[in-house]
Design a protein around this motif. Structure first.
Motif, short mmCIF file in Angstrom:
data_model
loop_
_atom_site.label_atom_id
_atom_site.label_comp_id
_atom_site.label_asym_id
_atom_site.label_seq_id
_atom_site.Cartn_x
_atom_site.Cartn_y
_atom_site.Cartn_z
N GLY A 17 -29.15 35.95 133.93
CA GLY A 17 -28.77 36.82 132.83
C GLY A 17 -28.78 38.27 133.27
N ALA A 18 -27.60 38.89 133.38
CA ALA A 18 -27.48 40.24 133.95
C ALA A 18 -27.34 41.30 132.87
N GLY A 19 -28.10 41.13 131.77
CA GLY A 19 -28.14 42.15 130.74
C GLY A 19 -29.30 43.10 130.98
N PRO A 20 -29.68 43.89 129.97
CA PRO A 20 -30.76 44.86 130.15
C PRO A 20 -32.07 44.26 130.65
N ALA A 21 -32.53 43.17 130.03
CA ALA A 21 -33.80 42.58 130.44
C ALA A 21 -33.75 42.12 131.89
N GLY A 22 -32.62 41.52 132.29
CA GLY A 22 -32.47 41.06 133.66
C GLY A 22 -32.50 42.19 134.66
N PHE A 23 -31.80 43.29 134.35
CA PHE A 23 -31.79 44.43 135.27
C PHE A 23 -33.13 45.15 135.30
N TYR A 24 -33.78 45.27 134.14
CA TYR A 24 -35.10 45.90 134.15
C TYR A 24 -36.08 45.08 134.98
N ALA A 25 -36.06 43.77 134.82
CA ALA A 25 -36.95 42.92 135.61
C ALA A 25 -36.65 43.05 137.09
N ALA A 26 -35.37 43.08 137.45
CA ALA A 26 -34.99 43.23 138.86
C ALA A 26 -35.49 44.55 139.42
N GLY A 27 -35.27 45.64 138.66
CA GLY A 27 -35.70 46.95 139.14
C GLY A 27 -37.21 47.05 139.30
N GLN A 28 -37.94 46.48 138.36
CA GLN A 28 -39.40 46.53 138.43
C GLN A 28 -39.93 45.71 139.59
N LEU A 29 -39.32 44.57 139.86
CA LEU A 29 -39.76 43.75 140.99
C LEU A 29 -39.44 44.44 142.32
N LEU A 30 -38.27 45.03 142.42
CA LEU A 30 -37.89 45.69 143.67
C LEU A 30 -38.73 46.94 143.92
N ALA A 31 -39.34 47.48 142.87
CA ALA A 31 -40.21 48.66 143.01
C ALA A 31 -41.68 48.27 143.18
N ALA A 32 -41.98 46.99 143.18
CA ALA A 32 -43.37 46.54 143.27
C ALA A 32 -43.98 46.93 144.61
N LYS A 33 -45.25 47.31 144.57
CA LYS A 33 -45.96 47.70 145.78
C LYS A 33 -46.56 46.49 146.47
N ASP A 34 -46.69 46.61 147.76
CA ASP A 34 -47.42 45.62 148.57
C ASP A 34 -46.76 44.25 148.63
N VAL A 35 -45.51 44.15 148.18
CA VAL A 35 -44.80 42.88 148.33
C VAL A 35 -43.31 43.15 148.49
N LYS A 76 -30.21 48.78 145.66
CA LYS A 76 -31.43 48.67 146.46
C LYS A 76 -31.36 47.50 147.43
N PRO A 77 -31.99 47.63 148.60
CA PRO A 77 -32.07 46.49 149.52
C PRO A 77 -32.78 45.32 148.84
N GLY A 78 -32.30 44.13 149.11
CA GLY A 78 -32.93 42.94 148.54
C GLY A 78 -32.28 42.47 147.26
#
Length: 469
Positions: A17-35, A76-78
Motif C-alpha cells: 500500500g503506497a499511500g501516506p501510511a505506507g510512505f511514512y512507515a518506509a521513511g521511518q524505517l529507512l531513518a532507523a538507527k543501528d540497523v 533513499k538507498p534501500g
C-alpha cells in the motif's frame, strides 16, 4: 534465528500500500538507527500516493504537496517500488513473508459504510467514496455515472469528505479547470444542472466532524452561496454543556462560530447554494426507478452518564425532493487474503500495529499494519505519520528481541518474479515517467497535471517515455 537483521543482513521489509501510511512507515524505517533497512513498497495501482492522489480534493493542492516528502523517501538507498501489483493475484502473502523479515499492510479503507435504509440502492443513490474516486480519476471508478442534471443533491454526513463532495458540486467551471480534477469529471460538473446541495448531519453543529478550514471554504466559493437557517445553529443545553466541558475541542467551538456567522448572511443569488442541516437522519430514499426524494427524521441529543452525546430520533419527519444522494458516513477496510481481519471494526486484527491471529489471539510473527486499515478511517493525512511510527516502533522492538522470522528466499529475485507474472510492472522510474507526462499535459492549461485515468494509459505513458529516452 539465522539471518537476523542488524547482524549478517539488512532488515528486509515489504510494505503493501503506497499511500501516506505506507510512505511514512518506509521513511521511518529507512531513518532507523543501528540497523540497515531495505524496503519493498508495493501498490495495486501503477501510481503511488493513494489517498493523496485519489482522496484529497483537487482544489487542495497544498495538501497534495506532502508527496514531496514521499519522493525524498523514494530517493533513499534501500527503497524500491513495484506498482500495478496486487497481493493475492500477482504475489501471495506467503511469498512476501518468505522474502522479507516483515510485511506491513497499509492498504487503507476504500469501501463505504452503508445507511441500511430502504431505497439505498436506487439509481441516483451513491457512496461518496465512489464520487470522490470518480472526480479524482481513480481507474476503478473512471467510468462511473452520476446524474448531474437534477436540481437538488443531498449529501449525508458531516465530515470533511462530505464537505469536499458538497464543495465539488458547487464549484464553478473556472474553479474546476485550475485543478487536477479528472477531465471527464470537469466536463460533467461544468454542465451540471444542480442548483442546491443540502448537507445533512446526524448530530448537532457542535458535534460535527469537519475541520474549521473545510467549513470556512464553503463561504468563499465564487458562484455558490452558503445558507444556514439560524434555527440550525441554535445550541440546546446538551451542546452548550458539550462545548464547555473540560478538554473541549477548540475546533468544535470555532465551527459553531463560523456556521453562526453564515446564518446571518443574505444569499447573493449565486448560481448554486449549499445548505447546512443538522440533527437529521435519513430513514428512506424515495423513488420508483430512480431517486426522487429522501425522508429525514428530526433528531434530539441525549447524554449518557459519561456526558457523551448521541442522536435520538423524534416523531418529526420531512421529505426533501432530490435527484441525487451521496452517502458519506465513513469508510471500511476490506479483508486481504491470509491476513487476520476484524469484521466488526473492518480493520486488520492488531494490537499496536502487530497483527493478531484470529484463532490463537497471538501475534503473527513478522506481520504488521498501519494507517486506516490498522485503526479505522480517522484523522487527516498527517495522522498517519504518528500511526506508522507506532507500528515501526513495534517492529523495531521485535527486531531487537530477535523475534522476526528469517527469510527463506532471496528478496532480490522479487522483481523478476513479479515481472514474469505482471508484464506491465511499474517501478519508481516508470512512475516518474508517468508523473512527468501528466505534468506536461497540464502545463499548457495552467494546471498541476492532467491525470491519466486508465491503467493501460499509465502503462503506455511509462513505456513511451522509456522508449523516447
Amino acid at each position: 534465528m539465522s539471518d537476523q537483521p542488524g547482524t549478517a543482513s539488512p532488515l528486509k521489509v515489504a510494505i503493501v500500500g503506497a499511500g501516506p501510511a505506507g510512505f511514512y512507515a518506509a521513511g521511518q524505517l529507512l531513518a532507523a538507527k543501528d540497523v540497515e533497512v531495505e524496503i519493498t513498497l508495493l501498490d495495486r495501482l501503477p501510481v503511488p500516493f493513494g489517498l493523496v492522489r485519489f482522496g484529497v480534493a483537487p482544489d487542495h493542492p497544498k495538501i497534495k504537496s506532502v508527496t514531496r516528502i514521499y519522493e525524498k523517501t523514494a530517493a533513499k538507498p534501500g527503497f524500491r517500488f513495484f506498482g500495478n501489483v496486487e497481493v493475492g493475484r500477482d504475489v501471495s502473502h506467503a511469498e512476501l513473508l518468505e522474502r522479507h523479515h516483515a510485511v506491513i499492510y497499509t492498504t487503507g479503507a476504500s469501501h463505504d459504510r452503508r445507511l441500511g435504509i430502504p431505497g439505498e440502492d436506487l439509481p441516483g443513490s451513491h457512496a461518496a467514496t465512489e464520487f470522490v474516486a470518480w472526480y479524482n480519476g481513480h481507474p476503478d471508478h473512471r467510468d462511473a455515472e452520476f446524474d448531474l442534471s437534477v436540481k437538488r443533491a443531498v449529501v449525508i454526513g458531516n465530515g470533511n469528505v462530505a464537505v469536499d463532495v458538497a464543495r465539488m458540486l458547487g464549484l464553478s467551471a473556472d474553479e474546476l479547470r485550475e485543478t487536477d480534477t479528472a477531465d471527464h469529471a470537469i466536463a460533467a460538473l461544468a454542465e451540471s444542472g444542480i442548483e442546491e446541495i443540502v448537507m445533512v448531519g446526524r448530530r448537532g453543529l457542535a458535534q460535527a466532524a469537519f475541520t474549521n478550514p473545510e467549513l470556512r471554504e464553503l463561504g468563499e466559493m465564487a458562484d455558490c452561496d452558503i445558507v444556514v437557517d439560524p434555527a440550525e445553529v441554535a445550541l440546546d443545553e446538551h451542546s452548550r454543556t458539550w462545548l464547555e466541558r473540560d478538554g473541549a475541542d477548540v475546533r468544535e467551538k470555532r465551527n459553531v462560530e463560523i456556521a453562526t456567522e453564515y446564518s446571518t448572511r443574505t444569499p447573493d443569488g449565486k448560481k448554486r447554494r449549499i445548505v447546512l442541516r443538522f440533527l437529521a437522519s435519513p430513514v428512506r430514499i424515495l423513488g420508483e426507478d430512480k431517486v426522487e426524494g429522501i425522508e429525514l427524521v428530526r433528531n434530539e441529543l441525549v447524554a449518557d452518564d459519561d456526558g457523551w452525546l448521541s442522536a435520538r430520533p423524534t416523531e418529526e419527519t420531512e421529505v426533501i425532493e432530490c435527484g441525487l444522494v451521496l452517502r458519506s458516513i465513513g469508510y471500511r477496510g476490506t479483508k486481504l487474503a491470509d491476513v487476520p481481519f476484524d469484521d466488526q471494526r473492518a480493520t486488520i486484527r492488531n494490537v499496536a500495529g502487530r497483527v493478531i491471529d484470529e484463532n490463537t489471539d497471538e501475534q503473527v510473527p513478522g506481520v504488521y499494519t498501519a494507517g486506516w486499515i490498522k485503526r479505522g478511517p480517522s484523522g487527516i493525512i498527517g495522522t498517519n505519520k504518528k500511526c506508522a511510527q507506532g507500528t515501526v516502533d513495534a517492529l523495531l522492538e521485535d527486531v531487537a528481541a530477535g523475534a522476526l522470522p528469517a527469510p527463506s528466499e532471496d528478496a532480490s529475485d522479487l522483481g523478476e518474479l513479479l515481472a514474469e507474472r505482471q508484464p506491465d510492472l511499474i517501478d519508481w522510474a516508470a512512475w516518474q515517467r508517468i508523473d512527468a507526462h501528466e505534468q506536461a499535459l497540464g502545463e499548457p492549461q495552467g494546471r498541476p497535471r492532467v491525470k491519466l485515468t486508465r491503467i493501460e494509459e499509465m502503462v503506455e505513458a511509462a513505456r513511451a517515455a522509456a522508449g523516447a529516452a
